[in-house]
Design an enzyme around this catalytic site. Structure first.
Site, short mmCIF file in Angstrom:
data_model
loop_
_atom_site.label_atom_id
_atom_site.label_comp_id
_atom_site.label_asym_id
_atom_site.label_seq_id
_atom_site.Cartn_x
_atom_site.Cartn_y
_atom_site.Cartn_z
N SER A 126 0.84 -1.20 0.00
CA SER A 126 0.00 0.00 0.00
C SER A 126 0.87 1.25 0.00
O SER A 126 1.96 1.25 0.58
CB SER A 126 -0.86 -0.04 1.27
N TYR A 151 -2.25 -0.84 10.94
CA TYR A 151 -2.46 -1.45 9.62
C TYR A 151 -1.27 -1.14 8.70
O TYR A 151 -0.67 -2.03 8.11
CB TYR A 151 -3.76 -0.95 8.98
N LYS A 155 1.85 -3.56 7.01
CA LYS A 155 2.25 -3.67 5.59
C LYS A 155 3.76 -3.44 5.45
O LYS A 155 4.44 -4.14 4.70
CB LYS A 155 1.49 -2.64 4.76
P1 NAD Z 1 -10.93 -7.23 1.27
O1 NAD Z 1 -11.16 -7.20 2.74
O2 NAD Z 1 -12.10 -7.01 0.37
O3 NAD Z 1 -10.21 -8.59 0.84
C1 NAD Z 1 -9.36 -9.29 1.70
C2 NAD Z 1 -9.87 -10.72 1.75
O4 NAD Z 1 -9.00 -11.48 2.59
C3 NAD Z 1 -11.27 -10.84 2.32
O5 NAD Z 1 -12.06 -11.61 1.43
C4 NAD Z 1 -11.08 -11.56 3.65
O6 NAD Z 1 -12.18 -12.39 3.97
C5 NAD Z 1 -9.81 -12.34 3.40
N1 NAD Z 1 -9.00 -12.63 4.59
C6 NAD Z 1 -8.64 -11.77 5.58
N2 NAD Z 1 -7.86 -12.39 6.47
C7 NAD Z 1 -7.71 -13.68 6.03
C8 NAD Z 1 -6.99 -14.80 6.52
N3 NAD Z 1 -6.30 -14.74 7.65
N4 NAD Z 1 -7.04 -15.95 5.82
C9 NAD Z 1 -7.76 -16.02 4.67
N5 NAD Z 1 -8.47 -14.99 4.17
C10 NAD Z 1 -8.42 -13.82 4.83
O7 NAD Z 1 -9.79 -6.15 0.96
P2 NAD Z 1 -9.28 -5.60 -0.42
O8 NAD Z 1 -9.65 -4.16 -0.51
O9 NAD Z 1 -9.64 -6.53 -1.52
O10 NAD Z 1 -7.71 -5.64 -0.15
C11 NAD Z 1 -6.93 -6.74 -0.54
C12 NAD Z 1 -5.50 -6.51 -0.07
O11 NAD Z 1 -5.02 -5.29 -0.61
C13 NAD Z 1 -5.37 -6.39 1.44
O12 NAD Z 1 -4.16 -7.02 1.83
C14 NAD Z 1 -5.27 -4.89 1.66
O13 NAD Z 1 -4.55 -4.58 2.83
C15 NAD Z 1 -4.52 -4.46 0.42
N6 NAD Z 1 -4.77 -3.07 0.06
C16 NAD Z 1 -6.05 -2.62 -0.08
C17 NAD Z 1 -6.29 -1.29 -0.41
C18 NAD Z 1 -7.69 -0.76 -0.52
O14 NAD Z 1 -7.88 0.46 -0.42
N7 NAD Z 1 -8.70 -1.59 -0.75
C19 NAD Z 1 -5.20 -0.43 -0.62
C20 NAD Z 1 -3.91 -0.92 -0.47
C21 NAD Z 1 -3.70 -2.26 -0.14
C1 WQD Z 2 -9.60 9.40 0.91
C2 WQD Z 2 -9.83 10.85 1.26
C3 WQD Z 2 -10.28 11.26 3.59
C4 WQD Z 2 -14.12 9.24 3.82
C5 WQD Z 2 -6.93 4.45 2.89
C6 WQD Z 2 -5.85 3.80 3.68
C7 WQD Z 2 -4.74 3.33 2.77
C8 WQD Z 2 -5.29 2.46 1.64
C9 WQD Z 2 -6.42 3.14 0.93
C10 WQD Z 2 -5.22 0.19 2.31
C11 WQD Z 2 -9.14 11.26 2.57
C12 WQD Z 2 -11.46 11.63 2.73
C13 WQD Z 2 -12.92 9.76 3.36
C14 WQD Z 2 -15.16 10.15 4.15
C15 WQD Z 2 -13.73 11.99 3.54
N1 WQD Z 2 -5.84 1.25 2.13
N2 WQD Z 2 -12.74 11.09 3.23
N3 WQD Z 2 -14.93 11.48 3.99
O1 WQD Z 2 -7.24 7.43 3.69
O2 WQD Z 2 -6.34 7.88 1.36
O3 WQD Z 2 -6.37 5.61 2.24
O4 WQD Z 2 -7.42 3.55 1.88
O5 WQD Z 2 -4.05 0.01 2.20
O6 WQD Z 2 -3.84 2.64 3.56
O7 WQD Z 2 -5.35 4.73 4.63
O8 WQD Z 2 -8.49 6.62 1.63
O9 WQD Z 2 -10.82 6.55 0.92
O10 WQD Z 2 -10.31 6.55 3.40
O11 WQD Z 2 -9.90 8.63 2.07
O12 WQD Z 2 -13.58 13.20 3.45
O13 WQD Z 2 -16.25 9.77 4.58
O14 WQD Z 2 -11.23 11.04 1.48
O15 WQD Z 2 -10.12 12.20 4.63
O16 WQD Z 2 -8.71 12.57 2.41
P1 WQD Z 2 -7.07 6.99 2.31
P2 WQD Z 2 -9.95 7.01 2.02
#
Ligand code: NAD
Ligand code: WQD
Length: 350
Positions: A126, A151, A155
């Site tokens: 991330s 979190y 990562k």
């Molecule tokens: P998500 O929660 O939709 O998907 C994660 C999946 O992993 C879920 O289906 C959950 O049930 C499963 N899971 C969690 N813990 C588990 C375990 N111990 N064993 C087996 N399954 C497990 O999340 P996502 O948005 O699809 O994110 C996927 C990955 O990408 C995550 O590692 C997240 O940290 C990373 N990521 C997400 C974002 C984002 O904004 N969505 C941004 C950066 C990184």
């Molecule tokens: C985006 C912008 C909020 C909700 C997060 C994690 C990051 C990654 C992606 C996993 C920010 C603003 C949000 C609301 C708002 N995830 N906001 N009102 O914070 O950039 O990133 O998700 O790895 O690690 O930190 O994403 O979508 O939460 O926020 O004003 O109700 O929207 O303040 O500026 P963020 P976000």
């Protein structure tokens, strides 16, 4: 035996879109997910979209005997590892769950991979590992910072663990994909993001306001040093992100060692621009109020994604209007996500 890609967390938001891209590209996949933040319905919809039976195992990446059984049963050639917990807010209240799941879970997975001579791994990292970046756009070699939450630190720990692993044994090929802000959904509207309970991320909050599940949007802070005072982020379509995984898997076959790639568009949009764009695309007015800054938010963050373009031949192709249209198609065709309304009301009543 058929060469197989293991997708951990493949029932979730990004994992399900990536499973679809991989299957469309001819990969044979097996999905492992404990469904703690997803449900089996996403797998059924994937089956509908791909016209195939998805090999699905319900279970946890920390369950060593289960992983051994999967690696014995299938000829796994690579793992795309999404499984983990992802709520920044929950990680502050439950840090141990986050370290156990994200760090210990990955450690366990890597131990089994090594035991079965599987050395190709794509990891969901991330942009949060950059902390508050010294300058934007962010390049991969600017160094990591101090993530604002357990979190984010989980990562970063996994990135360090995987870097040490790749240095220790030359057979490892590991991609650390640093996602920026994934939004959007598959154009069918059949799979998408389905957060459990109250969403934290901007797009799910926005679409839930538009559908009437939330009365109004809260804009966290309008006094940031950005052009309109609200935070700027690099939003990327989840299907573009999924395609990045496919490219990374191809490159890992030839290039050993550890590789880091930003997956973003290189364009930043403010919160107010996102609201306006949503209104333009959908014709729906979004009521919002400005509230104080949210703890841990940084002012601005967008990617320099040129390394991914150079090394992977990948770049994001879908623009903001497409991302918003697809997010809205998913939300409006599935107002309560994968669950049916009746099921949800029963769950709430319990
Ligand atoms: P998500 O929660 O939709 O998907 C994660 C999946 O992993 C879920 O289906 C959950 O049930 C499963 N899971 C969690 N813990 C588990 C375990 N111990 N064993 C087996 N399954 C497990 O999340 P996502 O948005 O699809 O994110 C996927 C990955 O990408 C995550 O590692 C997240 O940290 C990373 N990521 C997400 C974002 C984002 O904004 N969505 C941004 C950066 C990184
Ligand atoms: C985006 C912008 C909020 C909700 C997060 C994690 C990051 C990654 C992606 C996993 C920010 C603003 C949000 C609301 C708002 N995830 N906001 N009102 O914070 O950039 O990133 O998700 O790895 O690690 O930190 O994403 O979508 O939460 O926020 O004003 O109700 O929207 O303040 O500026 P963020 P976000």
């Amino acid at each position: 035996m058929q060469k197989t890609t293991l997708i951990t967390g493949g029932a979730g938001y990004i994992g399900s879109h990536t499973a679809l891209s991989l299957i469309d590209a001819g990969h044979h996949v097996v999905v492992l997910d404990n469904l703690c933040n997803s449900c089996h319905e996403s797998i059924e919809r994937l089956e509908h979209l791909t016209h195939t039976r998805i090999e699905f195992v319900e279970g946890d990446i920390r369950d060593t005997p289960l992983l051994e059984a999967i690696f014995s049963h299938y000829d796994i050639e690579a793992v795309v590892h999404f499984a983990g917990l992802k709520s920044v807010a929950n990680s502050v209240c439950q840090p141990l769950d986050y370290y156990a799941n994200n760090v210990v879970g990955t450690l366990n997975l890597c131990q089994i991979m090594a035991r079965f001579n599987v050395f190709n791994l794509v990891f969901s990292s991330s942009a949060t590992v950059y902390g508050d970046p010294p300058k934007t756009p962010i390049v991969e070699d600017c160094g990591t910072g101090t993530p604002a939450s357990p979190y984010g630190r989980s990562k970063l720990m996994v990135e360090q663990l995987l870097t040490d692993l790749a240095l220790s044994e030359p057979r490892w090929s590991i991609a650390l994909l640093r996602y920026f802000n994934p939004i959007g959904a598959h154009e069918s509207g059949l799979i998408g993001e389905d957060p459990n309970g109250k969403p934290n991320n901007l797009l799910p909050c926005l679409t839930q306001v538009a559908i009437g599940r939330i009365p109004q949007l809260t804009v966290f802070g309008n006094d940031y040093p950005t052009f309109d005072g609200t935070c700027v982020r690099d939003y990327i379509h989840v299907v573009d992100l999924a395609e990045g995984h496919l490219k990374a898997l191809q490159v890992l076959r030839e290039d050993h060692g550890i590789h880091i790639w930003n997956l973003g568009t290189g364009i930043g949009y403010s919160v107010l621009q996102i609201i306006r764009s949503f209104e333009d695309v959908t014709g729906i007015t979004i009521p919002y109020q400005v509230a104080p800054r949210r703890a841990g938010d940084i002012a601005q963050c967008w990617a320099d994604a040129s390394k991914a373009q150079r090394d992977l031949g990948w770049c994001a192709r879908r623009n903001l209007a497409q991302m918003i249209l697809d997010s809205w198609r998913w939300q409006s065709s599935n107002p309560f996500g994968y669950r049916h309304q009746a099921e949800l009301l029963t769950a709430i009543a319990r």
